[in-house]
Design a protein around this motif. Structure first.
Motif, PDB file in Angstrom:
ATOM      1  N   ASP A  25       0.834  -1.206   0.000  1.00  0.00           N
ATOM      2  CA  ASP A  25       0.000   0.000   0.000  1.00  0.00           C
ATOM      3  C   ASP A  25       0.869   1.257   0.000  1.00  0.00           C
ATOM      4  O   ASP A  25       0.590   2.221  -0.722  1.00  0.00           O
ATOM      5  N   ALA A  28       2.571   2.053  -3.322  1.00  0.00           N
ATOM      6  CA  ALA A  28       1.698   2.539  -4.397  1.00  0.00           C
ATOM      7  C   ALA A  28       1.847   4.041  -4.607  1.00  0.00           C
ATOM      8  O   ALA A  28       1.509   4.560  -5.672  1.00  0.00           O
ATOM      9  N   THR A  35       9.574   0.022  -4.381  1.00  0.00           N
ATOM     10  CA  THR A  35       8.572  -0.859  -4.960  1.00  0.00           C
ATOM     11  C   THR A  35       8.904  -2.298  -4.597  1.00  0.00           C
ATOM     12  O   THR A  35      10.083  -2.671  -4.495  1.00  0.00           O
ATOM     13  N   ALA A  55      -1.502  -8.071  -6.302  1.00  0.00           N
ATOM     14  CA  ALA A  55      -0.803  -6.822  -6.604  1.00  0.00           C
ATOM     15  C   ALA A  55       0.076  -6.942  -7.847  1.00  0.00           C
ATOM     16  O   ALA A  55       0.758  -5.976  -8.218  1.00  0.00           O
TER      17      ALA A  55
END
Length: 205
Positions: A25, A28, A35, A55
């Motif tokens: 989360d 993002a 990442t 994801a």
């Protein structure tokens, strides 16, 4: 001027993946600076792998029993993680102790979170041991993993009060909330600002 390339995180899990989800989360948001490029697990059929798949993050599973020896497992895990060229490797509820091969490759960038204020109450029963001892403050510790059990250089700690009516379950859940926030905040700071480790002391500029 182009935006900086986000740091690459490989997250290792053994269960539901709630800490993994918190990192997904956070990542993002491009401002987070990282990442999740892969998720590894020591067992199949766990919810954390489903979170990764949802994801769109690649996954791999290295079960200890799939290898002739613990050293062979450690070497395979190190090789699989290395394929993703991580800047940081994060143990997010990963219940296996890595060995020499893994630490040789990632020891200065492999972080783990523990549900006690280290060096007090290492091992798998931190909240239970804290309650039994009668402490008034429990908490969570983020640290770089070394060859010991919960003995590596400490990155950050967060304290959680112990209430008189706490059970192991209620204290554990309260620690988990604080632990998750600390993990997300500190991983972001590490990748954005860098760090040094000298004489067991971790410094984030």
């Amino acid at each position: 001027m182009s935006d900086p390339v986000p740091a690459r995180l490989v997250v290792l899990i053994s269960g539901s993946g709630s800490n993994l989800q918190a990192l997904l989360d956070a990542a993002a948001d491009p401002a987070y600076g990282a990442t999740v490029v892969a998720v590894g697990a020591d067992r199949d059929g766990i919810a954390g792998l489903d979170r990764a798949a949802a994801a769109g993050v690649p996954t791999f599973v290295d079960s200890v029993k799939a290898y002739p020896s613990r050293d062979d497992w450690d070497a395979a895990l190190a090789e699989h993680v290395a394929q993703y060229e991580p800047d940081l490797v994060i143990s997010a509820g990963f219940l296996k102790l890595v060995g020499e091969r893994f630490l040789a490759g990632f020891g200065d960038r492999y972080v783990n979170t523990h549900n006690a204020l280290l060096p007090a109450f290492p091992g798998i029963h931190g909240p239970r041991d804290a309650l039994a001892y009668g402490v008034k403050l429990a908490g969570a510790t983020l640290f770089f993993v070394d060859a010991g059990v919960d003995t590596g250089p400490i990155i950050a700690q967060v304290a959680v009060p112990v209430f008189s009516d706490d059970t192991e379950d209620t204290l554990t859940e309260r620690i988990k909330d604080a632990e998750r926030r600390q993990l997300v905040e500190c991983v972001g700071r590490l990748v954005r600002e860098g760090w040094t480790i000298k004489d067991r002391k971790v410094t984030i500029p």
